[in-house]
Scaffold this active site. Sequence first.
Site, PDB file in Angstrom:
ATOM      1  N   GLY A   1       0.913  -1.367   0.010  1.00 19.53           N
ATOM      2  CA  GLY A   1      -0.006   0.144  -0.082  1.00 19.53           C
ATOM      3  C   GLY A   1       0.874   1.193   0.096  1.00 19.53           C
ATOM      4  O   GLY A   1       2.070   1.199   0.063  1.00 19.53           O
TER       5      GLY A   1
ATOM      6  N   TYR B   1     -16.503   3.241   6.956  1.00 17.83           N
ATOM      7  CA  TYR B   1     -14.930   3.134   6.954  1.00 17.83           C
ATOM      8  C   TYR B   1     -14.589   3.437   8.150  1.00 17.83           C
ATOM      9  O   TYR B   1     -13.794   2.757   9.012  1.00 17.83           O
ATOM     10  CB  TYR B   1     -14.611   3.878   5.567  1.00 17.83           C
ATOM     11  CG  TYR B   1     -12.759   4.143   5.906  1.00 17.83           C
ATOM     12  CD1 TYR B   1     -11.861   3.020   5.583  1.00 17.83           C
ATOM     13  CD2 TYR B   1     -12.367   5.434   6.137  1.00 17.83           C
ATOM     14  CE1 TYR B   1     -10.734   3.525   5.989  1.00 17.83           C
ATOM     15  CE2 TYR B   1     -11.256   5.790   6.316  1.00 17.83           C
ATOM     16  CZ  TYR B   1     -10.044   4.715   6.279  1.00 17.83           C
ATOM     17  OH  TYR B   1      -9.036   4.892   6.160  1.00 17.83           O
TER      18      TYR B   1
END
Length: 300
Positions: A11, A129
Amino acid sequence: MKKILLFGKTGQVGWELQRALVPLGSVIGVDTHSTEICGDFRDPQGVAETVRLIRPDIVVNAAAYTAVDKAESEYKLAYLINAASVEAIARETEALNAWFVHYSTDYVFPGTGDLPWDENDRPAPLNVYGETKLAGEKFIQQECSKYLIFRTSWVYAAKGNNFVKAMLRLATERHEISVVNDQFGAPTGAELLADCTAHAISIAMNKTDVTGLYHLVATGTTNWFEFAQLIFAEARKAGLTLAVQKINAITSDSYPTPAKRPLNSRLNTTKFTQKFGLTLPHWENGVKRMLAEVSTPASV
Ligand code: NDP
């Protein structure tokens, strides 16, 4: 030599951590595609088993479900990755008496007011989220006696998907772009996060009382509209040809998205800078550096 297990190595932040953690010890990086050991957060038992097998001194977790809008319709998957697997890893990390280093988000806050949030302010996420990331934080705090959780915001990097790259792409395709101007926060580079993480870990190795939750972002505040303006100006300065001629400032209300976003994402970093003796740079520094790098034509 310390053994560091890095989850989410590919990431934005994970990639920079692969570089920044190296001086601290032996880094074993895994991601969803790892075959020998499990790095897939859809499998909490698998990632827990990885911690048992590797027996690290430090677990650093840069893996996360970060698709903020998609999370609204994928609650179970977002929870599995951002909370259930984090809990499973936290238990194993504590069993080894190891450190757990983790990242969370400004989206745990409701975005009211205009003061920077500090670590004692009450979270109240507006979206799935944020909810799942908050659940992950809580599991670490419940399970671990040695942990560092860094809440950050608006992450960008040369490698990965982020606002800077999305704007650059749009700016080559369109003459006119509309960007919201009522959400405030600080763009924070993955490089800065990784370097600060490495510094904090090296201090934590000799000072267990630094354990805790910290806000970690670049200094200064902007909104997405002003951020976009800077991106275009710097990209042009660096020699990129952009099609965009007009940028419209719009409100969040006129740009509805599946996930509601906080208007005030300002984070107070005093606790971090005091505990770890660091000065954080202005957000523009890292953005300008990244644009200079991505805009430089390849040399022969
Ligand atoms: P990225 O989206 O760039 O990276 C997330 C990583 O998680 C990717 O490597 C991704 O792998 C991996 N991942 C996704 N699903 C799984 C899975 N099932 N198992 C294992 N790994 C998985 O995020 P960032 O680097 O930007 O984020 C780092 C941290 O910072 C996260 O905790 C995030 O919540 C937090 N944060 C990020 C912000 C941002 O603006 N990006 C803002 C605030 C906080 P793959 O690419 O293979 O799917």
